[in-house]
Design a protein around this motif. Structure first.
Motif, short mmCIF file in Angstrom:
data_model
loop_
_atom_site.label_atom_id
_atom_site.label_comp_id
_atom_site.label_asym_id
_atom_site.label_seq_id
_atom_site.Cartn_x
_atom_site.Cartn_y
_atom_site.Cartn_z
N GLU A 88 -1.30 0.43 -10.35
CA GLU A 88 -0.93 1.60 -9.57
C GLU A 88 -2.21 2.28 -9.09
O GLU A 88 -3.15 2.48 -9.87
CB GLU A 88 -0.13 2.57 -10.43
N ASP A 129 -4.05 5.31 -6.11
CA ASP A 129 -3.82 6.48 -5.28
C ASP A 129 -3.36 6.01 -3.90
O ASP A 129 -4.03 5.19 -3.27
CB ASP A 129 -5.13 7.27 -5.16
N PRO A 130 -2.22 6.51 -3.41
CA PRO A 130 -1.72 6.07 -2.09
C PRO A 130 -2.74 6.24 -0.96
O PRO A 130 -2.72 5.48 0.01
CB PRO A 130 -0.49 6.96 -1.87
N GLU A 131 -3.63 7.20 -1.09
CA GLU A 131 -4.63 7.42 -0.04
C GLU A 131 -5.61 6.26 0.07
O GLU A 131 -6.25 6.06 1.11
CB GLU A 131 -5.39 8.73 -0.29
N GLU A 187 6.86 4.78 0.60
CA GLU A 187 7.26 6.16 0.84
C GLU A 187 8.78 6.25 0.79
O GLU A 187 9.49 5.31 1.14
CB GLU A 187 6.75 6.64 2.21
N SER A 188 9.28 7.39 0.35
CA SER A 188 10.72 7.58 0.20
C SER A 188 11.26 8.52 1.28
O SER A 188 10.57 9.47 1.69
CB SER A 188 11.03 8.15 -1.19
N ASP A 211 12.21 13.56 -1.85
CA ASP A 211 11.45 14.41 -2.78
C ASP A 211 10.56 13.60 -3.71
O ASP A 211 9.70 14.16 -4.40
CB ASP A 211 12.42 15.26 -3.63
N GLU A 212 10.75 12.29 -3.75
CA GLU A 212 9.94 11.46 -4.64
C GLU A 212 8.56 11.21 -4.03
O GLU A 212 8.42 11.01 -2.82
CB GLU A 212 10.65 10.11 -4.90
N ASP A 213 7.56 11.25 -4.89
CA ASP A 213 6.20 11.03 -4.42
C ASP A 213 6.00 9.58 -3.98
O ASP A 213 6.62 8.66 -4.51
CB ASP A 213 5.20 11.35 -5.54
N GLY A 214 5.10 9.41 -3.02
CA GLY A 214 4.76 8.07 -2.58
C GLY A 214 3.98 7.33 -3.66
O GLY A 214 3.32 7.94 -4.50
N THR A 215 4.07 6.03 -3.66
CA THR A 215 3.36 5.21 -4.63
C THR A 215 2.59 4.11 -3.90
O THR A 215 2.87 3.80 -2.73
CB THR A 215 4.31 4.55 -5.64
#
Length: 205
Positions: A94, A96-98, A137-138, A144-148
């Motif tokens: 996992e 950081d999405p950035e 992304e959701s 409301d769920e964070d991106g992973t």
């Protein structure tokens, strides 16, 4: 950990002496306590002999990464391997999405592997593989769920062998475990400090 060797079903034996010695070295690898490692079933159709380990990297009871390493052995040799042994490894972490938008991320991910092999003096040749990053992304009811985001490294290489034809698999397994830890962002173990071996085959103890 009590490891079970996977042998070719047609023979029912434990394999050549070189393979047995290499498999024993895999079990002897010293891994960080964040790495839970256990034996897993190995593929039986790629090579006459194979054995495999899987691992999860867990911090504060949260799984941050997972992976596996497979050792293949063909006593007759394999032209594609340039040898009689081949390591096949997988690591997923996992991130950081950035980081997914970083054009250098794939190259850096591959460097984590080669630097880990070099750091553990795990001599090798004919390395190849891929590095893949994926962002999720959701939307709608899940907005409301964070991106992973995840980073995946898939690689294979031919480990060098000694005068007895046995590769130093302890070093290769330790390098693979270091790749997992680096990918999830764990700081390196300080120089001169020996990592406490992880629990093996005893999840939950």
């Amino acid at each position: 950990m009590v490891a079970r060797q996977e042998s070719h079903p047609a023979t029912g034996a434990a394999g050549p002496a070189e393979f047995r010695a290499a498999a024993e070295q895999m079990r002897a690898a010293a891994l960080r306590p964040e790495v839970f490692c256990e034996e897993m079933p190995a593929p039986q159709r790629i090579a006459p002999w194979s054995t495999a380990l899987s691992a999860d990297v867990t911090v504060d009871e949260v799984d941050l990464g997972t992976g596996r390493i497979i050792l293949l052995h063909d006593p007759a040799g394999n032209d594609a391997w340039d040898g009689t042994f081949r390591c096949v490894a997988y690591a997923r972490a996992e991130i950081d999405p950035e980081l997914v938008s970083d054009p250098m991320l794939a190259a850096v991910g591959w460097t984590w592997l080669t630097e880990a092999l070099d750091a553990h003096s795990a001599e090798y040749a004919a390395a190849s593989g891929t590095v893949t990053s994926v962002a999720t992304e959701s939307f709608g009811g899940m907005a409301d769920e964070d991106g992973t985001a995840q980073l995946e490294v898939r690689a294979s290489w031919t480990p060098a062998t000694d005068e007895h034809g046995v590769p130093d698999m302890k070093a290769h397994v330790e390098a693979w475990a270091e790749l997992l830890c680096t990918a999830v962002g764990l700081p390196p173990v300080p120089e001169g400090v020996t990592a406490i071996p992880s629990r093996r085959g005893q999840r939950g103890s």
